[in-house]
Write an enzyme that holds these catalytic residues in place. Structure first.
Site, mmCIF file in Angstrom:
data_model
loop_
_atom_site.group_PDB
_atom_site.id
_atom_site.type_symbol
_atom_site.label_atom_id
_atom_site.label_comp_id
_atom_site.label_asym_id
_atom_site.label_seq_id
_atom_site.Cartn_x
_atom_site.Cartn_y
_atom_site.Cartn_z
ATOM 1 N N ASN A 12 0.751 -1.112 0.129
ATOM 2 C CA ASN A 12 -0.122 0.121 0.024
ATOM 3 C C ASN A 12 0.878 1.276 -0.084
ATOM 4 O O ASN A 12 0.243 2.360 -0.170
ATOM 5 C CB ASN A 12 -0.968 -0.035 1.268
ATOM 6 C CG ASN A 12 -1.935 -1.249 1.095
ATOM 7 O OD1 ASN A 12 -2.668 -1.461 0.054
ATOM 8 N ND2 ASN A 12 -2.004 -1.761 2.019
ATOM 9 N N ASN A 75 10.499 -0.208 5.547
ATOM 10 C CA ASN A 75 9.174 -0.167 5.987
ATOM 11 C C ASN A 75 8.256 -1.202 5.528
ATOM 12 O O ASN A 75 7.553 -1.261 4.288
ATOM 13 C CB ASN A 75 8.742 1.309 5.639
ATOM 14 C CG ASN A 75 7.357 1.665 5.946
ATOM 15 O OD1 ASN A 75 6.699 0.717 6.746
ATOM 16 N ND2 ASN A 75 6.720 2.666 5.993
ATOM 17 N N ALA A 78 2.122 -3.173 6.552
ATOM 18 C CA ALA A 78 1.357 -4.025 7.461
ATOM 19 C C ALA A 78 2.115 -5.468 7.516
ATOM 20 O O ALA A 78 1.825 -6.072 8.620
ATOM 21 C CB ALA A 78 0.131 -4.298 6.471
ATOM 22 N N HIS A 81 3.493 -6.467 11.031
ATOM 23 C CA HIS A 81 2.846 -6.767 12.437
ATOM 24 C C HIS A 81 2.522 -8.264 11.786
ATOM 25 O O HIS A 81 1.854 -8.949 13.025
ATOM 26 C CB HIS A 81 1.612 -6.174 12.524
ATOM 27 C CG HIS A 81 1.875 -4.565 12.394
ATOM 28 N ND1 HIS A 81 2.685 -3.816 13.007
ATOM 29 C CD2 HIS A 81 1.323 -3.500 11.590
ATOM 30 C CE1 HIS A 81 2.714 -2.794 12.719
ATOM 31 N NE2 HIS A 81 1.971 -2.401 11.924
ATOM 32 N N ASP A 88 12.556 -13.595 9.243
ATOM 33 C CA ASP A 88 13.467 -14.822 9.000
ATOM 34 C C ASP A 88 14.408 -14.264 7.839
ATOM 35 O O ASP A 88 15.563 -14.575 7.934
ATOM 36 C CB ASP A 88 12.635 -16.163 8.602
ATOM 37 C CG ASP A 88 12.194 -16.752 9.627
ATOM 38 O OD1 ASP A 88 12.412 -16.443 10.910
ATOM 39 O OD2 ASP A 88 11.559 -17.677 9.291
ATOM 40 N N GLU A 99 14.238 -0.021 10.554
ATOM 41 C CA GLU A 99 13.025 -0.282 10.332
ATOM 42 C C GLU A 99 12.284 1.107 10.365
ATOM 43 O O GLU A 99 12.484 2.062 11.352
ATOM 44 C CB GLU A 99 12.367 -1.064 11.525
ATOM 45 C CG GLU A 99 10.745 -1.227 11.250
ATOM 46 C CD GLU A 99 10.216 -2.196 12.591
ATOM 47 O OE1 GLU A 99 11.087 -2.686 13.401
ATOM 48 O OE2 GLU A 99 8.980 -2.119 12.729
ATOM 49 N N HIS A 101 8.495 3.555 10.241
ATOM 50 C CA HIS A 101 7.388 3.752 9.851
ATOM 51 C C HIS A 101 7.071 5.267 9.872
ATOM 52 O O HIS A 101 7.548 5.967 10.672
ATOM 53 C CB HIS A 101 6.589 3.206 11.089
ATOM 54 C CG HIS A 101 6.811 1.730 11.012
ATOM 55 N ND1 HIS A 101 6.176 0.799 10.334
ATOM 56 C CD2 HIS A 101 7.539 1.032 12.184
ATOM 57 C CE1 HIS A 101 6.657 -0.362 10.506
ATOM 58 N NE2 HIS A 101 7.632 -0.275 11.809
ATOM 59 N N ILE A 102 6.040 5.697 8.970
ATOM 60 C CA ILE A 102 5.964 7.025 8.810
ATOM 61 C C ILE A 102 5.006 7.585 9.790
ATOM 62 O O ILE A 102 5.209 8.596 10.430
ATOM 63 C CB ILE A 102 5.331 7.262 7.299
ATOM 64 C CG1 ILE A 102 6.094 6.671 6.276
ATOM 65 C CG2 ILE A 102 4.705 8.616 7.163
ATOM 66 C CD1 ILE A 102 5.236 6.442 4.904
ATOM 67 N N SER A 103 4.047 6.744 10.393
ATOM 68 C CA SER A 103 3.214 7.270 11.481
ATOM 69 C C SER A 103 3.807 6.647 12.679
ATOM 70 O O SER A 103 4.713 5.685 12.696
ATOM 71 C CB SER A 103 1.845 6.513 11.255
ATOM 72 O OG SER A 103 1.886 5.313 11.232
ATOM 73 N N ARG A 112 -1.018 -2.561 15.949
ATOM 74 C CA ARG A 112 0.257 -1.921 15.256
ATOM 75 C C ARG A 112 1.298 -1.912 16.301
ATOM 76 O O ARG A 112 2.511 -1.443 15.754
ATOM 77 C CB ARG A 112 -0.121 -0.488 14.574
ATOM 78 C CG ARG A 112 -1.170 -0.799 13.404
ATOM 79 C CD ARG A 112 -1.385 0.735 12.870
ATOM 80 N NE ARG A 112 -2.558 0.902 12.166
ATOM 81 C CZ ARG A 112 -2.728 0.311 10.899
ATOM 82 N NH1 ARG A 112 -1.925 -0.236 10.238
ATOM 83 N NH2 ARG A 112 -3.814 0.423 10.523
HETATM 84 C C1 DQA Z 1 3.192 1.866 8.408
HETATM 85 C C2 DQA Z 1 2.489 1.604 9.519
HETATM 86 C C3 DQA Z 1 1.911 0.271 9.381
HETATM 87 O O1 DQA Z 1 0.997 -0.065 10.720
HETATM 88 C C4 DQA Z 1 0.991 0.292 8.308
HETATM 89 O O2 DQA Z 1 0.134 -0.940 8.177
HETATM 90 C C5 DQA Z 1 1.329 0.875 6.966
HETATM 91 C C6 DQA Z 1 2.433 1.981 7.249
HETATM 92 C C7 DQA Z 1 3.853 3.454 8.352
HETATM 93 O O3 DQA Z 1 4.803 3.774 7.938
HETATM 94 O O4 DQA Z 1 3.387 4.290 9.289
HETATM 95 O O5 DQA Z 1 1.082 0.434 5.973
HETATM 96 O O6 DQA Z 1 4.298 0.996 8.179
#
Ligand code: DQA
Length: 148
Positions: A12, A75, A78, A81, A88, A99, A101-103, A112
């Site tokens: 996504n 990143n 989803a 999680h 692995d 790692e 995550h934007i949010s 999450r």
């Molecule tokens: C994400 C956070 C994840 O929980 C979510 O499924 C995403 C984007 C983020 O970049 O904040 O698709 O990885």
């Protein structure tokens, strides 16, 4: 230590900029790639930038990185999680992993809050918007420099 860094993006994230902009902002993934490439040039780091909605493709890129990359910024979206398979794969990679995550996933739904990838990553950046990719890239470049 190789100065090639893989920047991998999960499902996504191809819709970044259009998808829930109140959460993920208005920048597109192409904007993120452009900014990472500009910073990479500054840091003398080469970039391979990929996105996929398919778990196996992300795993294949991690396998490819094993022999040629000095670090991975990921990143997993989803898959963060859910994916033991991506964890692995990352565990077969010997150089640093950051790692992103934007949010701020910890401020969001409880599902999450758990990340399989965090058990492998040298560091985790969450909630800094798309700027997080650049922070991660700077950190990987530093870790590569320290290993020289
Ligand atoms: C994400 C956070 C994840 O929980 C979510 O499924 C995403 C984007 C983020 O970049 O904040 O698709 O990885």
């Amino acid at each position: 230590m190789s100065r090639l860094v893989f920047i991998l993006n999960g499902p996504n994230l191809n819709l970044l900029g259009k998808r829930q902009p109140h959460i993920y902002g208005h920048e597109t993934l192409a904007d993120v790639e452009r900014d990472c490439r500009a910073l990479g040039a500054e840091l003398s780091v080469d970039i391979r930038f990929h996105q996929s909605n398919r778990e196996y493709e992300i795993i294949d890129w991690i396998h490819e990185a094993r022999d040629i990359a000095g670090g991975i910024v990921i990143n997993p979206a989803a898959f963060t999680h859910t994916s033991v398979a991506i964890l692995d794969a990352l565990n077969t990679f010997d150089a640093p992993v950051i790692e992103v995550h934007i949010s701020n996933v910890h401020k969001r739904e409880e599902f999450r809050h758990h990340s399989f990838v965090s058990t492998r990553a040298e560091g985790v950046i969450a909630g800094f918007g798309t700027q997080g990719y650049q922070l991660a890239l700077r950190r990987i470049a530093r870790l590569i420099d320290e290993k020289k």
